[in-house]
Design a protein around this motif. Structure first.
Motif, short mmCIF file in Angstrom:
data_model
loop_
_atom_site.label_atom_id
_atom_site.label_comp_id
_atom_site.label_asym_id
_atom_site.label_seq_id
_atom_site.Cartn_x
_atom_site.Cartn_y
_atom_site.Cartn_z
N GLY A 53 48.08 -38.65 55.88
CA GLY A 53 49.38 -38.14 56.29
C GLY A 53 50.50 -39.16 56.39
N TRP A 54 50.26 -40.43 56.03
CA TRP A 54 51.33 -41.42 56.12
C TRP A 54 51.11 -42.54 55.12
CZ3 TRP A 54 50.92 -46.62 57.58
CH2 TRP A 54 49.65 -47.02 58.00
N ARG A 55 52.22 -43.22 54.79
CA ARG A 55 52.18 -44.36 53.87
C ARG A 55 53.37 -45.25 54.15
NH1 ARG A 55 50.49 -44.72 47.97
NH2 ARG A 55 51.50 -46.62 47.27
N LEU A 56 53.14 -46.56 54.16
CA LEU A 56 54.19 -47.57 54.27
C LEU A 56 53.85 -48.67 53.27
CD1 LEU A 56 56.66 -48.93 55.57
CD2 LEU A 56 55.12 -49.85 57.30
N GLN A 57 54.66 -48.80 52.26
CA GLN A 57 54.46 -49.81 51.23
C GLN A 57 55.66 -50.74 51.25
OE1 GLN A 57 53.35 -48.28 47.37
NE2 GLN A 57 54.58 -49.85 46.36
N THR A 58 55.42 -52.04 51.27
CA THR A 58 56.51 -53.00 51.30
C THR A 58 56.30 -54.06 50.21
OG1 THR A 58 55.34 -54.31 52.97
CG2 THR A 58 56.99 -52.73 53.76
N ASP A 59 57.42 -54.55 49.68
CA ASP A 59 57.38 -55.56 48.64
C ASP A 59 58.64 -56.41 48.76
OD1 ASP A 59 57.23 -57.12 46.36
OD2 ASP A 59 56.77 -55.44 45.03
N VAL A 60 58.50 -57.65 49.25
CA VAL A 60 59.66 -58.52 49.45
C VAL A 60 60.31 -58.93 48.14
CG1 VAL A 60 58.86 -59.43 51.66
CG2 VAL A 60 58.21 -60.59 49.55
N LEU A 61 59.64 -58.72 47.02
CA LEU A 61 60.21 -59.07 45.72
C LEU A 61 61.14 -57.99 45.17
CD1 LEU A 61 57.04 -60.63 44.06
CD2 LEU A 61 58.93 -61.78 45.25
N ARG A 62 61.23 -56.86 45.84
CA ARG A 62 62.15 -55.79 45.44
C ARG A 62 63.38 -55.86 46.33
NH1 ARG A 62 60.56 -50.28 45.19
NH2 ARG A 62 62.01 -50.24 43.49
N PRO A 63 64.45 -56.49 45.87
CA PRO A 63 65.60 -56.75 46.75
C PRO A 63 66.37 -55.52 47.21
CG PRO A 63 66.11 -57.37 44.49
CD PRO A 63 64.66 -56.99 44.51
N HIS A 64 66.49 -54.49 46.38
CA HIS A 64 67.30 -53.34 46.77
C HIS A 64 66.55 -52.33 47.63
CE1 HIS A 64 70.53 -54.79 44.31
NE2 HIS A 64 69.72 -54.86 43.27
N PHE A 65 65.30 -52.08 47.30
CA PHE A 65 64.48 -51.12 48.03
C PHE A 65 63.11 -51.73 48.29
CE2 PHE A 65 67.53 -48.44 45.75
CZ PHE A 65 68.03 -47.68 46.80
#
Length: 134
Positions: free
Chosen positions: A8-20
């Protein structure tokens, strides 16, 4: 890239994606967030969770609780700013989260919700986010 997810949930992060640099979602929806939107969501969720914890000793078992917070987002290059509305609804046993992102002019808008079990796990994942994302 870092992916935190569960039922029921997801959090994906990527510091190499500057805009989003972030993607949040549930089983049937997902949306990319700008860094300032992610930081605002984190602040709001952690604040609401803290308020719930402080009120918990005073709640009767059957008593419902609704807490809300509205945050202004940083203005963009156009000078326009958006807002983020986050709501926590629940009782002494647990709570669920919902949010509405109102865009800056010409940007996307989104509304989303998580179930109570997913909300608690998402809040914990938001709390663990590294500072370089915020």
């Amino acid at each position: 890239m870092q992916i935190d997810e569960g039922p029921g949930w997801r959090l994906q992060t990527d510091v190499l994606r500057p805009h989003f640099p972030a993607l949040i979602g549930a089983d049937d929806w997902a949306v990319e967030l700008r860094a300032e939107e992610l930081a605002a969501l984190r602040r709001a969720v952690l604040s609401l969770r803290q308020q719930w914890l402080e009120l918990l000793p005073t709640l009767m078992a059957e008593e419902q609780l609704d807490l809300e917070v509205d945050l202004a987002l940083e203005p963009q290059a156009t000078g326009d700013s958006g807002s983020l509305h986050v709501a926590l609804s629940g009782d002494a046993a647990g709570w669920a989260l919902g949010f509405v992102l109102t865009p800056v002019c010409g940007s996307r808008a989104v509304e989303g919700r998580w179930t109570a079990p997913a909300s608690a796990l998402l809040a914990a994942a938001l709390e663990r986010l590294p500072e370089q994302l915020l």
